[in-house]
Scaffold this motif. Structure first.
Motif, short mmCIF file in Angstrom:
data_model
loop_
_atom_site.label_atom_id
_atom_site.label_comp_id
_atom_site.label_asym_id
_atom_site.label_seq_id
_atom_site.Cartn_x
_atom_site.Cartn_y
_atom_site.Cartn_z
N VAL A 91 39.78 -11.87 37.16
CA VAL A 91 38.45 -11.53 37.66
C VAL A 91 38.22 -10.02 37.59
N LEU A 92 39.20 -9.24 38.01
CA LEU A 92 39.03 -7.79 38.03
C LEU A 92 38.88 -7.21 36.63
N MET A 93 39.69 -7.68 35.69
CA MET A 93 39.69 -7.11 34.35
C MET A 93 38.56 -7.65 33.47
N LEU A 94 38.13 -8.89 33.71
CA LEU A 94 37.12 -9.49 32.86
C LEU A 94 35.72 -9.40 33.44
N ALA A 95 35.59 -9.47 34.78
CA ALA A 95 34.27 -9.48 35.40
C ALA A 95 33.93 -8.16 36.08
N ALA A 96 34.87 -7.61 36.87
CA ALA A 96 34.58 -6.37 37.59
C ALA A 96 34.51 -5.18 36.63
N GLU A 97 35.45 -5.10 35.69
CA GLU A 97 35.41 -4.05 34.68
C GLU A 97 34.33 -4.39 33.66
N LYS A 98 33.48 -3.43 33.37
CA LYS A 98 32.35 -3.68 32.48
C LYS A 98 32.69 -3.29 31.05
N HIS A 99 32.56 -4.25 30.14
CA HIS A 99 32.85 -4.05 28.73
C HIS A 99 32.09 -5.11 27.95
N ARG A 100 32.29 -5.15 26.65
CA ARG A 100 31.49 -6.06 25.82
C ARG A 100 31.78 -7.54 26.10
N ALA A 101 32.95 -7.84 26.62
CA ALA A 101 33.30 -9.24 26.90
C ALA A 101 32.94 -9.67 28.32
N THR A 102 32.38 -8.77 29.13
CA THR A 102 32.08 -9.11 30.51
C THR A 102 31.16 -10.32 30.65
N GLN B 169 39.15 -1.03 21.34
CA GLN B 169 39.66 -2.37 21.11
C GLN B 169 38.57 -3.42 21.22
N ASP B 170 37.55 -3.18 22.05
CA ASP B 170 36.51 -4.18 22.22
C ASP B 170 35.26 -3.89 21.39
N THR B 171 35.37 -3.01 20.41
CA THR B 171 34.22 -2.74 19.55
C THR B 171 33.99 -3.90 18.59
N TRP B 172 32.74 -4.10 18.22
CA TRP B 172 32.42 -5.12 17.21
C TRP B 172 32.02 -4.47 15.89
N ASP B 173 32.24 -3.16 15.76
CA ASP B 173 31.92 -2.43 14.54
C ASP B 173 33.03 -2.67 13.52
N SER B 174 32.74 -3.44 12.47
CA SER B 174 33.76 -3.77 11.47
C SER B 174 34.24 -2.54 10.72
N ARG B 175 33.47 -1.47 10.75
CA ARG B 175 33.87 -0.25 10.05
C ARG B 175 35.06 0.42 10.72
N GLN B 176 35.39 -0.01 11.93
CA GLN B 176 36.55 0.51 12.62
C GLN B 176 37.83 -0.27 12.30
N THR C 232 32.57 4.65 21.37
CA THR C 232 33.00 5.40 22.54
C THR C 232 34.35 6.04 22.30
N THR C 233 34.53 7.23 22.80
CA THR C 233 35.78 7.95 22.62
C THR C 233 36.80 7.46 23.61
N ALA C 234 38.06 7.88 23.41
CA ALA C 234 39.15 7.43 24.27
C ALA C 234 38.98 7.93 25.70
N THR D 43 36.24 7.93 27.36
CA THR D 43 35.15 7.25 28.02
C THR D 43 35.64 5.96 28.63
N HIS D 44 35.31 5.74 29.87
CA HIS D 44 35.72 4.52 30.55
C HIS D 44 34.72 3.41 30.25
N PRO D 45 35.18 2.17 30.06
CA PRO D 45 34.27 1.10 29.70
C PRO D 45 33.21 0.81 30.75
N LEU D 46 33.43 1.24 31.98
CA LEU D 46 32.42 1.01 33.00
C LEU D 46 31.22 1.92 32.83
N ASP D 47 31.37 3.01 32.12
CA ASP D 47 30.29 3.97 31.96
C ASP D 47 30.30 4.48 30.53
N PRO D 48 29.63 3.79 29.58
CA PRO D 48 29.68 4.18 28.18
C PRO D 48 29.17 5.59 27.91
#
Length: 331
Positions: free
Chosen positions: A179-190, A267-274, A305-307, A309-314
């Motif tokens: 719950v904490l890592m998937l729902a509380a932490e905000k990222h593309r998979a939230t 790691q959670d980017t969907w940019d295929s160029r990465q 986002t750079t290293a 930057t925290h996923p909670l605040d892009p």
């Protein structure tokens, strides 16, 4: 010297959002009722489909234990029970996800309090609502379904109290961390967190059903016990999951302290160029990872986002802060 005052995560006074907290508690009651009505109903269906399971449960009841299934008749029955609880949480959580976060578990709610994500008033109201929702779900099942209700949790044969407590602790910690890592932490998979949380409950049941009944949730153990009777080791399902809340939050705090998002950035980017260069490119010493970005006039070093930057605040302006809720949201 100023006195310490409890405040909500958005820095409002402790009772500053009491109306929203009451609304969240009502919705948590409804969600917990739906979750356990479906999940416990599935467990009862698994028991009704096998006479041996009902016989074992009735025998436990006659010897002073609450009617519970710990000796499943087959792997198919174990899978049915696990899938019933996991899918019920997945569906119920997703239905209420945008309203309250879809917690339905006092131990997860306690973890959110310890993590600073909810305030003490919402914690108290939601825990009470979740316990009442579990009682209501068990009562409705008892009224609707034939035969004895055999959905209680009880330590299995050969499992002592200490083992039961630690099994419940580790299973609950896994659920809390999900719950904490998937729902509380905000990222593309939230937005898809209910899938991961439901699968975690499913996996926990595959392990724990035979040994402890896999409560992972004090409300799930308390509701059926109120309706059908308490067994002597019911306290295991209060202590074990509570310790699991502490363990899950402690590990989450360690991850935050280590700034886990810098270990494997993007790691959670969907940019295929990465995507990394292919094996042949590496063997030839040719690198094309940033070519498509350069052709577009984009600096590949700043494409995502750079290293730091925290996923909670892009935006990177407040990297490292704790999750903060929108009004009326638990997570």
């Amino acid at each position: 010297m100023a006195m310490f005052r409890f405040r909500n995560p958005d820095n409002q006074p402790m009772f500053g959002t009491v109306r929203r907290d009451m609304e969240a508690a009502f919705l948590e009651f409804c969600g917990t009722f739906l979750f356990l009505l479906l999940g416990l109903g599935g467990i009862q269906a698994a028991a009704m489909s096998n006479a041996a399971s009902l016989g074992n449960a009735s025998q436990n009841s006659q010897t002073g234990s609450s009617p519970a299934i710990n000796t499943v008749a087959s792997i198919d029955q174990l899978m049915f029970i696990s899938a019933s609880m996991g899918l019920s949480l997945l569906i119920s959580m997703w239905l209420f996800y945008r309203a309250t976060g879809g917690i339905f578990n006092p131990n997860v709610t306690t973890a959110l309090l310890f993590a600073g994500i909810i305030g003490p008033v919402r914690w108290a109201l939601c825990c009470a609502a979740q316990l009442l929702g579990a009682i209501a779900a068990a009562g409705v099942l008892l009224a609707l379904l034939p035969g004895p209700l055999v959905v209680n949790t009880s330590p299995g044969t050969g499992i002592n109290r200490t083992q039961a407590v630690f099994i419940e602790m580790f299973l609950t910690a896994a659920l809390v961390l999900a719950v904490l890592m998937l729902a509380a932490e905000k990222h593309r998979a939230t937005p898809f967190a209910p899938i991961g949380v439901g699968l975690t409950l499913f996996a926990g049941h595959l392990f724990g059903v035979i040994f402890t009944g896999a409560a992972m949730n004090t409300a799930r153990a308390f509701g059926p016990a109120v309706v059908t009777g308490f067994q002597r080791r019911h306290w295991v399902y209060w202590l074990g999951p509570f310790l699991g809340s502490l363990l899950g939050v402690a590990f989450y705090a360690i991850l935050r302290r280590l700034k886990y998002w810098t270990v494997n950035p993007d790691q959670d980017t969907w940019d295929s160029r990465q995507s990394p260069d292919g094996p042949l490119d590496n063997a030839r010493g040719t690198h094309h990872r940033g070519d498509s970005l350069n052709n577009l006039g984009v600096d590949p070093r700043h494409s995502t986002t750079t290293a730091a930057t925290h996923p909670l605040d892009p935006t990177g302006e407040k990297a490292g802060r704790s999750p903060v809720n929108r009004p009326g949201h638990i997570v």
